[in-house]
Motif scaffolding. Structure first.
Motif, PDB file in Angstrom:
ATOM      1  N   ASN A 197       0.829  -1.212   0.000  1.00  0.00           N
ATOM      2  CA  ASN A 197       0.000   0.000   0.000  1.00  0.00           C
ATOM      3  C   ASN A 197       0.862   1.260   0.000  1.00  0.00           C
ATOM      4  O   ASN A 197       0.545   2.245  -0.667  1.00  0.00           O
ATOM      5  N   ALA A 198       1.976   1.212   0.743  1.00  0.00           N
ATOM      6  CA  ALA A 198       2.839   2.395   0.845  1.00  0.00           C
ATOM      7  C   ALA A 198       3.472   2.756  -0.483  1.00  0.00           C
ATOM      8  O   ALA A 198       3.764   3.934  -0.757  1.00  0.00           O
ATOM      9  N   THR A 199       3.692   1.765  -1.328  1.00  0.00           N
ATOM     10  CA  THR A 199       4.324   2.000  -2.633  1.00  0.00           C
ATOM     11  C   THR A 199       3.319   2.055  -3.775  1.00  0.00           C
ATOM     12  O   THR A 199       3.703   2.020  -4.939  1.00  0.00           O
ATOM     13  N   ASN A 200       2.028   2.126  -3.413  1.00  0.00           N
ATOM     14  CA  ASN A 200       0.970   2.164  -4.433  1.00  0.00           C
ATOM     15  C   ASN A 200       1.071   0.954  -5.355  1.00  0.00           C
ATOM     16  O   ASN A 200       1.100   1.067  -6.575  1.00  0.00           O
ATOM     17  N   ASN A 201       1.150  -0.230  -4.702  1.00  0.00           N
ATOM     18  CA  ASN A 201       1.262  -1.508  -5.421  1.00  0.00           C
ATOM     19  C   ASN A 201       2.512  -1.565  -6.301  1.00  0.00           C
ATOM     20  O   ASN A 201       2.499  -2.117  -7.407  1.00  0.00           O
ATOM     21  N   PHE A 202       3.594  -0.989  -5.789  1.00  0.00           N
ATOM     22  CA  PHE A 202       4.878  -0.980  -6.501  1.00  0.00           C
ATOM     23  C   PHE A 202       4.712  -0.406  -7.913  1.00  0.00           C
ATOM     24  O   PHE A 202       5.192  -0.968  -8.903  1.00  0.00           O
ATOM     25  N   SER A 203       4.029   0.705  -7.991  1.00  0.00           N
ATOM     26  CA  SER A 203       3.753   1.329  -9.278  1.00  0.00           C
ATOM     27  C   SER A 203       5.022   1.929  -9.872  1.00  0.00           C
ATOM     28  O   SER A 203       5.960   2.291  -9.153  1.00  0.00           O
ATOM     29  N   ASP A 204       5.039   2.039 -11.194  1.00  0.00           N
ATOM     30  CA  ASP A 204       6.195   2.610 -11.886  1.00  0.00           C
ATOM     31  C   ASP A 204       6.419   4.070 -11.488  1.00  0.00           C
ATOM     32  O   ASP A 204       7.557   4.552 -11.518  1.00  0.00           O
ATOM     33  N   THR A 205       5.353   4.774 -11.127  1.00  0.00           N
ATOM     34  CA  THR A 205       5.515   6.175 -10.724  1.00  0.00           C
ATOM     35  C   THR A 205       6.258   6.300  -9.407  1.00  0.00           C
ATOM     36  O   THR A 205       6.830   7.343  -9.107  1.00  0.00           O
ATOM     37  N   ASN A 206       6.262   5.229  -8.606  1.00  0.00           N
ATOM     38  CA  ASN A 206       6.993   5.231  -7.333  1.00  0.00           C
ATOM     39  C   ASN A 206       8.401   4.670  -7.459  1.00  0.00           C
ATOM     40  O   ASN A 206       9.166   4.676  -6.497  1.00  0.00           O
ATOM     41  N   LYS A 207       8.751   4.190  -8.642  1.00  0.00           N
ATOM     42  CA  LYS A 207      10.048   3.542  -8.818  1.00  0.00           C
ATOM     43  C   LYS A 207      11.161   4.581  -8.853  1.00  0.00           C
ATOM     44  O   LYS A 207      11.118   5.531  -9.624  1.00  0.00           O
ATOM     45  N   LEU A 208      12.163   4.387  -7.997  1.00  0.00           N
ATOM     46  CA  LEU A 208      13.301   5.307  -7.923  1.00  0.00           C
ATOM     47  C   LEU A 208      14.456   4.885  -8.813  1.00  0.00           C
ATOM     48  O   LEU A 208      15.254   5.714  -9.242  1.00  0.00           O
ATOM     49  N   GLY A 209      14.560   3.607  -9.074  1.00  0.00           N
ATOM     50  CA  GLY A 209      15.675   3.125  -9.888  1.00  0.00           C
ATOM     51  C   GLY A 209      15.826   1.632  -9.750  1.00  0.00           C
ATOM     52  O   GLY A 209      14.945   0.927  -9.246  1.00  0.00           O
ATOM     53  N   GLU A 210      16.978   1.119 -10.184  1.00  0.00           N
ATOM     54  CA  GLU A 210      17.242  -0.314 -10.191  1.00  0.00           C
ATOM     55  C   GLU A 210      18.669  -0.541  -9.755  1.00  0.00           C
ATOM     56  O   GLU A 210      19.585   0.115 -10.237  1.00  0.00           O
ATOM     57  N   GLY A 211      18.870  -1.461  -8.813  1.00  0.00           N
ATOM     58  CA  GLY A 211      20.215  -1.785  -8.359  1.00  0.00           C
ATOM     59  C   GLY A 211      20.495  -3.257  -8.534  1.00  0.00           C
ATOM     60  O   GLY A 211      19.712  -3.998  -9.134  1.00  0.00           O
ATOM     61  N   GLY A 212      21.659  -3.714  -8.004  1.00  0.00           N
ATOM     62  CA  GLY A 212      22.003  -5.117  -8.111  1.00  0.00           C
ATOM     63  C   GLY A 212      20.995  -6.010  -7.411  1.00  0.00           C
ATOM     64  O   GLY A 212      20.795  -7.155  -7.778  1.00  0.00           O
ATOM     65  N   PHE A 213      20.356  -5.494  -6.349  1.00  0.00           N
ATOM     66  CA  PHE A 213      19.372  -6.254  -5.586  1.00  0.00           C
ATOM     67  C   PHE A 213      18.065  -6.364  -6.347  1.00  0.00           C
ATOM     68  O   PHE A 213      17.348  -7.344  -6.260  1.00  0.00           O
ATOM     69  N   GLY A 214      17.725  -5.341  -7.110  1.00  0.00           N
ATOM     70  CA  GLY A 214      16.442  -5.283  -7.794  1.00  0.00           C
ATOM     71  C   GLY A 214      15.929  -3.848  -7.824  1.00  0.00           C
ATOM     72  O   GLY A 214      16.660  -2.908  -7.532  1.00  0.00           O
ATOM     73  N   PRO A 215      14.645  -3.648  -8.167  1.00  0.00           N
ATOM     74  CA  PRO A 215      14.094  -2.291  -8.228  1.00  0.00           C
ATOM     75  C   PRO A 215      13.935  -1.679  -6.838  1.00  0.00           C
ATOM     76  O   PRO A 215      13.753  -2.389  -5.849  1.00  0.00           O
ATOM     77  N   VAL A 216      14.006  -0.350  -6.784  1.00  0.00           N
ATOM     78  CA  VAL A 216      13.845   0.398  -5.535  1.00  0.00           C
ATOM     79  C   VAL A 216      12.665   1.354  -5.702  1.00  0.00           C
ATOM     80  O   VAL A 216      12.571   2.067  -6.702  1.00  0.00           O
ATOM     81  N   TYR A 217      11.766   1.353  -4.709  1.00  0.00           N
ATOM     82  CA  TYR A 217      10.558   2.161  -4.783  1.00  0.00           C
ATOM     83  C   TYR A 217      10.484   3.137  -3.610  1.00  0.00           C
ATOM     84  O   TYR A 217      10.960   2.840  -2.509  1.00  0.00           O
ATOM     85  N   LYS A 218       9.859   4.275  -3.861  1.00  0.00           N
ATOM     86  CA  LYS A 218       9.544   5.207  -2.780  1.00  0.00           C
ATOM     87  C   LYS A 218       8.198   4.823  -2.188  1.00  0.00           C
ATOM     88  O   LYS A 218       7.262   4.463  -2.915  1.00  0.00           O
ATOM     89  N   GLY A 219       8.090   4.887  -0.856  1.00  0.00           N
ATOM     90  CA  GLY A 219       6.832   4.574  -0.195  1.00  0.00           C
ATOM     91  C   GLY A 219       6.482   5.613   0.844  1.00  0.00           C
ATOM     92  O   GLY A 219       7.351   6.325   1.362  1.00  0.00           O
ATOM     93  N   LEU A 220       5.205   5.717   1.146  1.00  0.00           N
ATOM     94  CA  LEU A 220       4.720   6.644   2.171  1.00  0.00           C
ATOM     95  C   LEU A 220       3.858   5.853   3.147  1.00  0.00           C
ATOM     96  O   LEU A 220       2.787   5.349   2.792  1.00  0.00           O
TER      97      LEU A 220
END
Length: 776
Positions: free
Chosen positions: A460-483
């Motif tokens: 819920n905090a990441t809006n279902n891991f939406s692309d608009t919340n995506k901050l980037g991609e690292g070796g671990f995987g995608p990184v999202y902003k959440g509230l």
């Protein structure tokens, strides 16, 4: 193919930048009509001046070729050669249209040494060079149908708009072939082509031997291509035509101003390049083979290659090594055999593998209209069928691929991949399910040091891991902003189907970060585990990562010299805490600018501890057979021998220092005069007493200039080739703040300079976090 060969790629590809003699201009053409001819010195230029064609030779050689190159790029880069196998050995060569309407090259005695052999004859034809780099022969009366075109006869270069294709009715292939040697464009041994038996797939071969398999077309890309690179660097569109008559593959740049090409070298390596107007160099954006798992059939039959594991080869679940002793000694060529025979029509099932590069499809069956369930049913009805998958993954998946008997050349995909279902006896499936449940329970026990968040809360905090919340991609995987519901901002790392790393890195980061607290380390708030979803929750860093600023020509202006030096100081104090002041001695092993995050006040915080190692007591070094980290930041003793210590982090810190001060990437930089990377360039400027020339284009005054030079000095001390010569982090912190005289630095690691040093060379031409040259 040995991984250390990849370190030679820069030298290998240098032959494509051919140094030509000065042309004595005779005639300038935009088209060639039947009454015209071209000789040495004449050039044919495309309408917008993108490409140029004419006769050329290599250095002092007397052999003449007719070729095409970029008109405005220097040094001259050849993209196509007409008479590659039949050079002219005198200066009287001539290119013209003959009476039959074919384009021919004549030698001094007017003998034909090359011909386009055009099959259609028209009364009046004309030769033209298009701005795509395609040399065409067409009807001069305005017909758009080409009588002949160079794109139908590719050499070693794949240009936008060119097609690799096969006529499925008549059979001829159009594919790349390598040059024979750096000074000989004659057809070499290696090819880059679409393999047509079974389901079409992209392969690189030496003669009849497959070297590397780019995989089958999945509707978006060939299955071995990195999705992460394509999504984040959207500069190319790939197109495939696949019907009953033809299979063809081409790419186009999304913007006509982007200059791109792909090269196949004499050893079977392929690279994609983009031309950089700002640096006036060709920038390598991808390379194949990229790692050990790209070597065709490295692990033998019925196996899986996973570059994030050691050893990299493992038998598919339900299988065992055919030759146990050889397997244990890292000779995997014998492959794997079933533990339990199939029961065929009564009692078999399937085990799902996710995120995979599909196996070799040269002997597969395909049906483009079947559903996945129909595919499964068909496989169960055939006792020889051993695996099935969708042939197209668009819109949830469609089509059917079936494999029979043994499967070959399957690997864990570096970022996304596909699902494949492997056939096993029912007894094997029961055992494997129990084993998986035990592993999942053990994994949860290993993460009990951190706060556990409910998955739905983070979702819920990441809006279902939406692309608009995506901050980037690292070796671990995608990184999202959440509230969070209380208003707290968080950053969420997601290890799931798109991740290139495994559970061990996840558990390692949880264990370490739960015990580490420092102003210059990112704070771990907790984690979340639900089935195949694993999440790490961090404090949110509003200013993203350091590389986002220092390598951008506009954003870099926001970091003045005072702030840059403060960031360097903060990083040094974070490393000192890890090495000396924390409960455990921590070696990070992947320190780089993209792993330095910046908070709202631009205070640097070290992140990404998935590869870190901890030690008790006075232990400060170790060896590993699984080299992991990022080339460009790894010291020689680690990259070559697997030996790491606190001095490994010191080397990485020194690279970061020089990158912050210069605003250039170590691995992406090559100075035009000596072709050195950033470390070599900084070292040469230092010994020539010109260190100020290293500085980024940021204004500074005399009050801070001496401090900047001091930081360069410390950076060079940190990147010295021998680890025993490098200072520890407590000395680094003191030297950055002190006024005392500093010791004289010696040459850096991976310095490939002139005779004044003992060169150790450069390990690779691309930058990515690696495990056996892995792309993370």
């Amino acid at each position: 193919m040995e991984n250390n060969n990849k370190g030679l790629m820069l030298m290998v590809f240098s032959f494509f930048f051919c140094s030509m003699p000065t042309f004595s201009r005779q005639n300038y053409f935009t088209t060639i009509a039947p009454n015209q001819f071209m000789q040495y010195g004449d050039t044919l230029v495309s309408a917008a001046g993108m490409y140029e064609a004419g006769f050329f030779n290599f250095g002092d050689s007397q052999r003449q070729y007719f070729g095409i190159w970029y008109k405005k790029i220097s040094p001259r880069t050849i993209v196509w050669v007409a008479n590659r196998n039949t050079p002219v050995h005198n200066s009287a060569a001539m290119l013209k249209l003959n009476d039959q309407g074919s384009l021919v090259i004549l030698d001094g005695s007017k003998g034909v040494i090359w011909s386009s052999n055009s099959t259609r004859i028209v009364v009046k034809s004309v030769v033209q060079l298009l701005d795509s780099g395609n040399l065409i022969l067409k009807d001069a009366n305005g017909s758009q149908n080409f009588l002949w075109e160079s794109f139908d006869y590719p050499g070693n270069t794949f240009l936008p708009g060119m097609k690799l294709k096969s006529n499925l009715v008549t059979g001829p292939y159009r594919y790349l072939t390598s040059w024979r040697s750096p000074q000989d464009p004659a057809e070499g041994e290696c090819s880059y082509r679409i393999d047509m038996p079974g389901f079409p797939q992209l392969v690189t071969a030496k003669g009849a031997t497959v070297l590397y398999r780019g995989g089958s077309w999945n509707g978006f890309l060939f299955s071995s291509v990195s999705w992460h690179w394509q999504v984040t660097n959207k500069v190319m569109n790939f197109t495939v035509v696949f019907n009953d008559k033809e299979f063809s593959y081409e790419y186009q740049t999304v913007n006509k101003s982007i200059i791109a090409r792909m090269i196949l070298d004499p050893y079977g390596n392929s690279q994609r390049f983009l031309w950089s107007d700002s640096t006036q160099i060709w920038k390598a954006i991808s390379s194949r083979p990229a790692d050990q798992c790209d070597d065709y059939s490295l692990c033998g039959i019925n196996s899986n290659c996973n570059i994030n594991e050691f050893p990299v080869c493992e038998c598919v679940e339900g299988f065992m090594p055919k030759f146990e002793l050889q397997w244990e000694s890292s000779d995997w060529s014998g492959g794997c055999l079933r533990r339990t025979k199939l029961n065929c029509l009564n009692g078999d099932g399937f085990l799902k593998y996710t995120n995979m590069k599909l196996p070799d499809t040269s002997s597969s069956y395909y049906n483009k209209s079947f559903s996945l369930e129909e595919c499964k049913t068909m496989c169960l009805k055939n006792c020889s069928c051993t695996a099935y998958a969708n042939s197209d993954i668009r819109d949830g998946g469609s089509g059917c691929l079936l494999w029979f008997n043994n499967i070959m050349d399957m690997r864990k995909h570096p970022d996304v991949g596909q699902d494949i279902y492997i056939r096993l006896a029912s007894s094997e499936l029961g055992y494997i399910k129990k084993l998986f449940r035990w592993k999942d329970r053990k994994e949860k026990e290993d993460t009990n040091l951190a706060t556990i968040f409910d998955f739905s809360t983070i979702n819920n905090a990441t809006n279902n891991f939406s692309d608009t919340n995506k901050l980037g991609e690292g070796g671990f995987g995608p990184v999202y902003k959440g509230l969070m519901v209380d208003g707290q901002e968080i950053a969420v790392k997601r290890l799931s189907k798109t991740s290139g790393q495994g559970s061990e890195e996840f558990k390692n980061e949880v264990k370490l970060m739960a015990t580490l607290q420092h102003r210059n380390l990112v704070k771990l708030l907790g984690c979340s585990i639900q089935q195949d979803e694993k999440l790490l929750i961090y404090e949110f860093m509003p200013n993203r990562s350091l590389d986002y600023f220092i390598f951008d020509t506009t954003l870099s202006k926001l970091l003045d010299w005072t702030k840059r030096l403060e960031i360097i100081d903060g990083i040094s104090r974070g490393l000192l805490y890890l090495h000396q002041d924390s409960t455990l001695r921590i070696i990070h092993r992947d320190l780089k600018t993209s792993n330095i995050l910046l908070d709202i006040d631009m205070i640097p915080k070290i992140s990404d501890f998935g590869l870190a190692r901890s030690f008790m007591g006075d232990q400060a070094e170790a060896n590993t057979n699984r080299v992991m980290g990022t080339y460009g930041y790894m010291p020689p003793e680690y990259a070559v021998h697997g030996s790491f210590s606190i001095k490994s982090d010191v080397f990485s810190f020194g690279v970061v220092v020089l990158e912050i001060i210069s605003g250039r990437k170590n691995r992406g930089f090559s100075d035009p005069q000596h072709h050195l990377n950033l470390l070599g360039h900084a070292w040469r400027l230092w010994i020539e007493q010109r260190p100020e020339e290293l500085l980024a284009d940021i204004l500074y005054d005399n009050d801070i200039s001496s401090k900047i030079i001091r930081f360069i000095h410390v950076g060079l001390l940190c990147v010295q080739q021998k680890p025993e010569n490098r200072p520890n982090m407590s000395s680094v912190v003191f030297m950055l703040k002190g006024e005392n005289l500093l010791p004289k630095p010696s040459k850096p690691g991976f310095y490939a300079g002139g005779d004044d040093t003992n060169s150790v060379g450069s390990p690779s031409i691309y930058e990515a976090s690696m495990s056996f040259l892995e792309a993370r």
